[in-house]
Design a protein around this motif. Sequence first.
Motif, PDB file in Angstrom:
ATOM      1  N   GLY A 119      30.413 -73.964  52.005  1.00 22.50           N
ATOM      2  CA  GLY A 119      30.310 -74.190  50.571  1.00 22.50           C
ATOM      3  C   GLY A 119      29.202 -75.166  50.242  1.00 22.50           C
ATOM      4  N   LYS A 122      30.184 -80.847  46.263  1.00 25.34           N
ATOM      5  CA  LYS A 122      30.379 -80.995  44.826  1.00 25.34           C
ATOM      6  C   LYS A 122      30.535 -82.453  44.427  1.00 25.34           C
ATOM      7  CE  LYS A 122      30.183 -76.839  43.337  1.00 25.34           C
ATOM      8  NZ  LYS A 122      29.037 -76.416  42.570  1.00 25.34           N
ATOM      9  N   ASN A 123      31.040 -83.270  45.354  1.00 24.99           N
ATOM     10  CA  ASN A 123      31.292 -84.673  45.046  1.00 24.99           C
ATOM     11  C   ASN A 123      31.542 -85.423  46.340  1.00 24.99           C
ATOM     12  OD1 ASN A 123      31.660 -86.942  43.500  1.00 24.99           O
ATOM     13  ND2 ASN A 123      33.544 -86.250  42.519  1.00 24.99           N
ATOM     14  N   VAL A 134      33.489 -83.636  49.253  1.00 25.91           N
ATOM     15  CA  VAL A 134      34.279 -82.600  48.606  1.00 25.91           C
ATOM     16  C   VAL A 134      33.395 -81.356  48.591  1.00 25.91           C
ATOM     17  CG1 VAL A 134      35.501 -81.874  46.526  1.00 25.91           C
ATOM     18  CG2 VAL A 134      35.489 -84.297  47.199  1.00 25.91           C
ATOM     19  N   VAL A 135      33.762 -80.366  49.409  1.00 21.57           N
ATOM     20  CA  VAL A 135      32.949 -79.162  49.588  1.00 21.57           C
ATOM     21  C   VAL A 135      33.662 -77.985  48.930  1.00 21.57           C
ATOM     22  CG1 VAL A 135      31.887 -77.616  51.272  1.00 21.57           C
ATOM     23  CG2 VAL A 135      32.007 -80.081  51.733  1.00 21.57           C
ATOM     24  N   SER A 136      32.982 -77.332  47.984  1.00 17.38           N
ATOM     25  CA  SER A 136      33.552 -76.172  47.298  1.00 17.38           C
ATOM     26  C   SER A 136      32.894 -74.908  47.792  1.00 17.38           C
ATOM     27  CB  SER A 136      33.345 -76.293  45.781  1.00 17.38           C
ATOM     28  OG  SER A 136      34.119 -77.332  45.272  1.00 17.38           O
ATOM     29  N   ARG A 139      37.152 -71.950  49.164  1.00 19.63           N
ATOM     30  CA  ARG A 139      38.215 -72.909  48.852  1.00 19.63           C
ATOM     31  C   ARG A 139      37.628 -74.310  48.977  1.00 19.63           C
ATOM     32  NH1 ARG A 139      40.693 -75.174  53.441  1.00 19.63           N
ATOM     33  NH2 ARG A 139      40.060 -74.233  55.403  1.00 19.63           N
ATOM     34  N   GLU A 140      38.340 -75.287  48.483  1.00 18.85           N
ATOM     35  CA  GLU A 140      37.853 -76.658  48.570  1.00 18.85           C
ATOM     36  C   GLU A 140      38.217 -77.270  49.914  1.00 18.85           C
ATOM     37  OE1 GLU A 140      37.758 -79.613  45.149  1.00 18.85           O
ATOM     38  OE2 GLU A 140      39.452 -80.356  46.343  1.00 18.85           O
ATOM     39  N   ARG A 141      37.249 -77.973  50.511  1.00 23.61           N
ATOM     40  CA  ARG A 141      37.467 -78.667  51.784  1.00 23.61           C
ATOM     41  C   ARG A 141      37.101 -80.136  51.602  1.00 23.61           C
ATOM     42  NH1 ARG A 141      35.460 -73.702  53.386  1.00 23.61           N
ATOM     43  NH2 ARG A 141      36.652 -72.660  55.025  1.00 23.61           N
ATOM     44  N   LEU A 142      37.847 -80.997  52.280  1.00 20.63           N
ATOM     45  CA  LEU A 142      37.545 -82.417  52.319  1.00 20.63           C
ATOM     46  C   LEU A 142      37.094 -82.738  53.730  1.00 20.63           C
ATOM     47  CD1 LEU A 142      40.590 -83.771  50.302  1.00 20.63           C
ATOM     48  CD2 LEU A 142      38.307 -83.199  49.453  1.00 20.63           C
TER      49      LEU A 142
END
Length: 168
Positions: A119, A122-123, A134-136, A139-142
Amino acid sequence: MTATDDLIVVGRIAGLYGVRGWVKVFSHTEPRENIFSYNPWLLLRDGRPHELKLAEGRPHGKALVARLEGIADRDEAALWLQCDIAIRREQLPAAGEGEYYWSQLIGLAVVNTDGVELGVVKNLMETGANDVLVVSGERERLIPYTEDAVLEIDLEGGQMRVDWDPEF
């Protein structure tokens, strides 16, 4: 984030302070008082930056307060409430070798060691132990922002290579 890619949001006008045009400031800088080292500020209102010079600023209890040149009373200051405070990218000091500003990492494509695209950053978040990406993607991954997880950052190529299992 801002009206132009050249601007970086470093805080926000959060409230009014007194009757002589002072404002309360919420800072995104670390330490928070560093926001006063940038001058001028570009206050973002109606999608446009408005350049205002910082006349003075100081901590006030647990808050920060500032006075901007040309703003002499509470009514004038109220026009800038809830406006983001931005600076031009060139106002930032140069990052050290192997160091990056969060704003440089946001938007990078994230690919793992097997070439799987995870991804886009994103933040970032502070957690105390380490920062977290914060990878979008699908799905979102931390992903922890550590030397073990982040192997390579290519700003020119717009990509970050990580050692991360796509199933996690």
